[in-house]
Design a protein around this motif. Structure first.
Motif, PDB file in Angstrom:
ATOM      1  N   UNK A 102     -11.411  70.784  40.676  1.00 57.65           N
ATOM      2  CA  UNK A 102     -11.063  70.993  42.084  1.00 57.65           C
ATOM      3  C   UNK A 102     -10.487  69.758  42.753  1.00 57.65           C
ATOM      4  N   UNK A 103     -10.808  68.587  42.249  1.00 60.13           N
ATOM      5  CA  UNK A 103     -10.407  67.345  42.912  1.00 60.13           C
ATOM      6  C   UNK A 103      -9.216  66.741  42.177  1.00 60.13           C
ATOM      7  N   UNK A 104      -8.125  66.435  42.886  1.00 61.36           N
ATOM      8  CA  UNK A 104      -7.012  65.729  42.222  1.00 61.36           C
ATOM      9  C   UNK A 104      -7.409  64.285  41.937  1.00 61.36           C
ATOM     10  N   UNK A 105      -7.048  63.802  40.770  1.00 61.36           N
ATOM     11  CA  UNK A 105      -7.401  62.462  40.328  1.00 61.36           C
ATOM     12  C   UNK A 105      -6.118  61.657  40.141  1.00 61.36           C
ATOM     13  N   UNK A 106      -6.049  60.519  40.785  1.00 62.46           N
ATOM     14  CA  UNK A 106      -4.926  59.602  40.627  1.00 62.46           C
ATOM     15  C   UNK A 106      -5.333  58.491  39.672  1.00 62.46           C
ATOM     16  N   UNK A 107      -4.605  58.334  38.610  1.00 66.49           N
ATOM     17  CA  UNK A 107      -4.935  57.352  37.583  1.00 66.49           C
ATOM     18  C   UNK A 107      -4.085  56.102  37.770  1.00 66.49           C
ATOM     19  N   UNK A 108      -4.744  54.960  37.805  1.00 67.57           N
ATOM     20  CA  UNK A 108      -4.074  53.665  37.927  1.00 67.57           C
ATOM     21  C   UNK A 108      -4.487  52.825  36.729  1.00 67.57           C
ATOM     22  N   UNK A 109      -3.537  52.378  35.952  1.00 70.82           N
ATOM     23  CA  UNK A 109      -3.814  51.542  34.793  1.00 70.82           C
ATOM     24  C   UNK A 109      -3.804  50.071  35.211  1.00 70.82           C
ATOM     25  N   UNK A 110      -4.901  49.403  34.923  1.00 68.65           N
ATOM     26  CA  UNK A 110      -5.031  47.989  35.269  1.00 68.65           C
ATOM     27  C   UNK A 110      -4.518  47.152  34.106  1.00 68.65           C
ATOM     28  N   UNK A 111      -3.486  46.331  34.322  1.00 65.32           N
ATOM     29  CA  UNK A 111      -2.970  45.521  33.203  1.00 65.32           C
ATOM     30  C   UNK A 111      -3.954  44.426  32.815  1.00 65.32           C
ATOM     31  N   UNK A 112      -3.985  44.113  31.540  1.00 74.81           N
ATOM     32  CA  UNK A 112      -4.849  43.052  31.018  1.00 74.81           C
ATOM     33  C   UNK A 112      -4.063  41.750  31.009  1.00 74.81           C
ATOM     34  N   UNK A 113      -4.485  40.735  31.790  1.00 72.95           N
ATOM     35  CA  UNK A 113      -3.709  39.487  31.814  1.00 72.95           C
ATOM     36  C   UNK A 113      -3.736  38.720  30.497  1.00 72.95           C
ATOM     37  N   UNK A 114      -4.689  39.055  29.599  1.00 70.16           N
ATOM     38  CA  UNK A 114      -4.786  38.334  28.332  1.00 70.16           C
ATOM     39  C   UNK A 114      -3.651  38.687  27.372  1.00 70.16           C
ATOM     40  N   UNK A 115      -2.980  39.817  27.575  1.00 72.82           N
ATOM     41  CA  UNK A 115      -1.912  40.217  26.656  1.00 72.82           C
ATOM     42  C   UNK A 115      -0.543  39.919  27.228  1.00 72.82           C
ATOM     43  N   UNK A 116      -0.510  39.175  28.348  1.00 70.81           N
ATOM     44  CA  UNK A 116       0.781  38.821  28.921  1.00 70.81           C
ATOM     45  C   UNK A 116       1.530  37.905  27.968  1.00 70.81           C
ATOM     46  N   UNK A 117       2.734  38.288  27.600  1.00 72.45           N
ATOM     47  CA  UNK A 117       3.551  37.502  26.688  1.00 72.45           C
ATOM     48  C   UNK A 117       3.283  37.765  25.220  1.00 72.45           C
ATOM     49  N   UNK A 118       2.348  38.682  24.904  1.00 74.24           N
ATOM     50  CA  UNK A 118       2.050  39.010  23.512  1.00 74.24           C
ATOM     51  C   UNK A 118       2.793  40.270  23.093  1.00 74.24           C
ATOM     52  N   UNK A 119       3.121  40.364  21.846  1.00 71.86           N
ATOM     53  CA  UNK A 119       3.748  41.561  21.293  1.00 71.86           C
ATOM     54  C   UNK A 119       2.668  42.538  20.851  1.00 71.86           C
ATOM     55  N   UNK A 120       2.985  43.831  20.721  1.00 69.87           N
ATOM     56  CA  UNK A 120       1.964  44.803  20.280  1.00 69.87           C
ATOM     57  C   UNK A 120       1.354  44.478  18.932  1.00 69.87           C
ATOM     58  N   UNK A 121       2.026  43.686  18.086  1.00 66.21           N
ATOM     59  CA  UNK A 121       1.457  43.338  16.780  1.00 66.21           C
ATOM     60  C   UNK A 121       0.375  42.273  16.873  1.00 66.21           C
ATOM     61  N   UNK A 122       0.246  41.634  18.043  1.00 67.05           N
ATOM     62  CA  UNK A 122      -0.707  40.537  18.188  1.00 67.05           C
ATOM     63  C   UNK A 122      -2.057  40.979  18.742  1.00 67.05           C
ATOM     64  N   UNK A 123      -2.223  42.244  19.094  1.00 67.11           N
ATOM     65  CA  UNK A 123      -3.512  42.715  19.611  1.00 67.11           C
ATOM     66  C   UNK A 123      -3.675  44.187  19.265  1.00 67.11           C
ATOM     67  N   UNK A 124      -4.898  44.652  19.394  1.00 65.37           N
ATOM     68  CA  UNK A 124      -5.227  46.048  19.112  1.00 65.37           C
ATOM     69  C   UNK A 124      -6.064  46.602  20.257  1.00 65.37           C
TER      70      UNK A 124
END
Length: 292
Positions: free
Chosen positions: A134-156
């Protein structure tokens, strides 16, 4: 008598040639006469200032009597600030208290302590308190500052943590869902998760928009808290009635500095205009007192 005679003999200042032609006694007599004239002029100006202030006060009293006699009889009229008005303490003959002397103070070195957030608060924010159908939910993704400047191969990304906040939009209530990814860096093998956004009320599930909207509904539109609770229940939210009472108390606590500043400004004002027109108590307040 010498001063008056000197002022009559030398009504204007003498030039250098005229002063050189006179004897020293005559020049001294002229200077004394001019000084006496200046003193008389200063006293006369002071008397004129006092007389003008007295005339202004009498004119103000006369205007007030004219308004009382020939003006409107209604209390709903624009009040003019009086030129001279005593304070309440002066009217009662109470002496103005002397401010106490400042007590000696000493400087204490600043120190900081680590603020630990309890796990119970984290679990409470992650528990859904609404009907997702019954309730609409707004989803906000919080960015992780630890992965700033990293490529997807550098973290999981090994998981996410969810935090729910009750929010309000014009004409409706919504739930803001913060999704915080939990990642593990492969190079350091350290797990990181960004912190949940800090709310205006620490540890509360109420968003700042909901808090502001409830204050407007309660004190501007005179909507009782039990009616706000009913509207939330009808919208699909499962919230307790005492939670709204505690929430409004916390919000009022945040507004106390504004109240103190306004009260201090009123107390510092010398002239205070008040309207003594009686007003009937609103039925909304009586209904709120009955229901609590």
């Amino acid at each position: 008598m010498k001063n008056v005679t000197a002022a009559a003999l030398f009504p204007t200042p003498l030039s250098l040639e005229e002063a050189a032609a006179l004897s020293p006694q005559t020049v001294l007599l002229a200077v004394q006469g001019w000084l006496h004239t200046e003193q008389q002029l200063t006293v006369f100006q002071q008397q004129m200032t006092a007389f003008q202030a007295q005339i202004d006060a009498l004119k103000h009293q006369l205007d007030w009597f004219k308004r009382q006699t020939f003006g409107q009889k209604s209390e709903k009229r624009i009040l003019e600030a009086p030129a001279q008005q005593l304070t309440l303490a002066e009217a009662l003959g109470i002496a103005t208290p002397v401010p106490p002397a400042e007590t000696p103070t000493r400087c204490i070195p600043a120190h900081t302590r680590k603020s630990t957030r309890s796990k119970a608060e984290d679990r409470a924010e992650a528990v859904p308190f609404f009907d997702a159908d019954q309730v609409p939910v707004t989803t906000i993704e919080v960015p992780n500052p630890e992965i700033a400047g990293l490529t997807p191969e550098q973290y999981t990304v090994i998981g996410t943590k969810e935090t729910y906040r009750l929010a309000q939009q014009p004409g409706s209530y919504v739930v803001i869902k913060y999704v915080r990814p939990v990642i593990k860096r492969l190079d350091t093998q350290v797990i990181h998760c960004p912190a949940a956004p800090v709310g205006v009320l620490e540890g509360s599930r109420a968003d700042v928009s909901f808090a502001a909207g409830m204050v407007v509904d309660k004190f501007l539109y005179h909507l009782p808290l039990y009616r706000i609770h009913q509207r939330l229940q009808d919208g699909g939210f499962t919230l307790s009635r005492p939670w709204l009472t505690r929430l409004i108390q916390q919000i009022v606590g945040l507004l106390e500095p504004i109240y103190d500043a306004q009260l201090a400004s009123i107390r510092a004002s010398r002239v205070k205009a008040m309207d003594e027109t009686p007003t009937e108590v609103s039925p909304f307040f009586r209904e709120e007192n009955r229901h609590g």
